[in-house]
Design a protein around this motif. Structure first.
Motif, short mmCIF file in Angstrom:
data_model
loop_
_atom_site.label_atom_id
_atom_site.label_comp_id
_atom_site.label_asym_id
_atom_site.label_seq_id
_atom_site.Cartn_x
_atom_site.Cartn_y
_atom_site.Cartn_z
N HIS A 19 0.84 -1.20 0.00
CA HIS A 19 0.00 0.00 0.00
C HIS A 19 0.88 1.26 0.00
CE1 HIS A 19 -3.71 2.18 0.58
NE2 HIS A 19 -3.14 2.86 1.57
N ALA A 20 1.98 1.21 0.74
CA ALA A 20 2.90 2.35 0.75
C ALA A 20 3.53 2.55 -0.62
CB ALA A 20 3.99 2.12 1.79
N TYR A 21 3.82 1.46 -1.32
CA TYR A 21 4.38 1.55 -2.67
C TYR A 21 3.41 2.28 -3.61
CZ TYR A 21 5.72 0.08 -7.34
OH TYR A 21 6.04 0.06 -8.67
N PHE A 22 2.13 1.93 -3.53
CA PHE A 22 1.16 2.59 -4.39
C PHE A 22 0.93 4.04 -3.98
CE2 PHE A 22 -0.01 -1.82 -5.39
CZ PHE A 22 0.15 -1.75 -6.77
N LEU A 23 1.07 4.35 -2.69
CA LEU A 23 0.98 5.75 -2.27
C LEU A 23 2.15 6.57 -2.80
CD1 LEU A 23 -0.29 5.45 1.40
CD2 LEU A 23 -1.52 6.34 -0.57
N ILE A 24 3.33 5.96 -2.86
CA ILE A 24 4.50 6.66 -3.42
C ILE A 24 4.27 6.92 -4.91
CG2 ILE A 24 6.93 6.36 -4.04
CD1 ILE A 24 7.35 5.08 -1.32
N LYS A 25 3.69 5.93 -5.60
CA LYS A 25 3.40 6.13 -7.03
C LYS A 25 2.40 7.26 -7.24
CE LYS A 25 2.98 2.83 -9.90
NZ LYS A 25 2.55 1.62 -10.62
N ASP A 26 1.50 7.46 -6.29
CA ASP A 26 0.52 8.55 -6.38
C ASP A 26 1.07 9.86 -5.83
OD1 ASP A 26 -1.37 6.93 -7.53
OD2 ASP A 26 -2.36 6.45 -5.63
N LYS A 27 2.34 9.88 -5.51
CA LYS A 27 3.04 11.07 -5.02
C LYS A 27 2.52 11.53 -3.65
CE LYS A 27 4.73 12.65 -9.40
NZ LYS A 27 5.02 11.36 -9.85
N ASN A 28 2.15 10.58 -2.81
CA ASN A 28 1.72 10.86 -1.44
C ASN A 28 2.77 10.30 -0.49
OD1 ASN A 28 0.46 11.24 0.96
ND2 ASN A 28 -1.44 10.20 0.41
N LYS A 29 3.88 11.01 -0.37
CA LYS A 29 5.01 10.51 0.41
C LYS A 29 4.73 10.51 1.91
CE LYS A 29 8.54 11.73 -2.96
NZ LYS A 29 8.20 10.63 -3.78
N PHE A 30 3.94 11.46 2.38
CA PHE A 30 3.62 11.51 3.82
C PHE A 30 2.75 10.30 4.21
CE2 PHE A 30 1.15 13.11 7.47
CZ PHE A 30 2.21 13.37 8.32
#
Length: 52
Positions: A19-30
């Motif tokens: 899930h964190a990987y997909f958040l990084i892809k969506d540019k949501n680093k926080f």
């Protein structure tokens, strides 16, 4: 019982990191940092729990 415990822990940690990987892809680093922290907590707390 121990095998089920490790399966649930492994699934929970893997889900958190994916899930964190997909958040990084969506540019949501926080958000990715927060959910990665949840995955790390899941992995760390498994060594504190004692199954009887």
């Amino acid at each position: 019982m121990r095998l089920i415990f490790w399966a649930v822990v492994s699934f929970g940690a893997a889900y958190s990191f994916l899930h964190a990987y997909f958040l990084i892809k969506d540019k949501n680093k926080f958000g990715a940092a927060g959910i990665s922290l949840v995955g790390i907590v899941i992995l760390v707390l498994t060594f504190i729990v004692r199954l009887k």
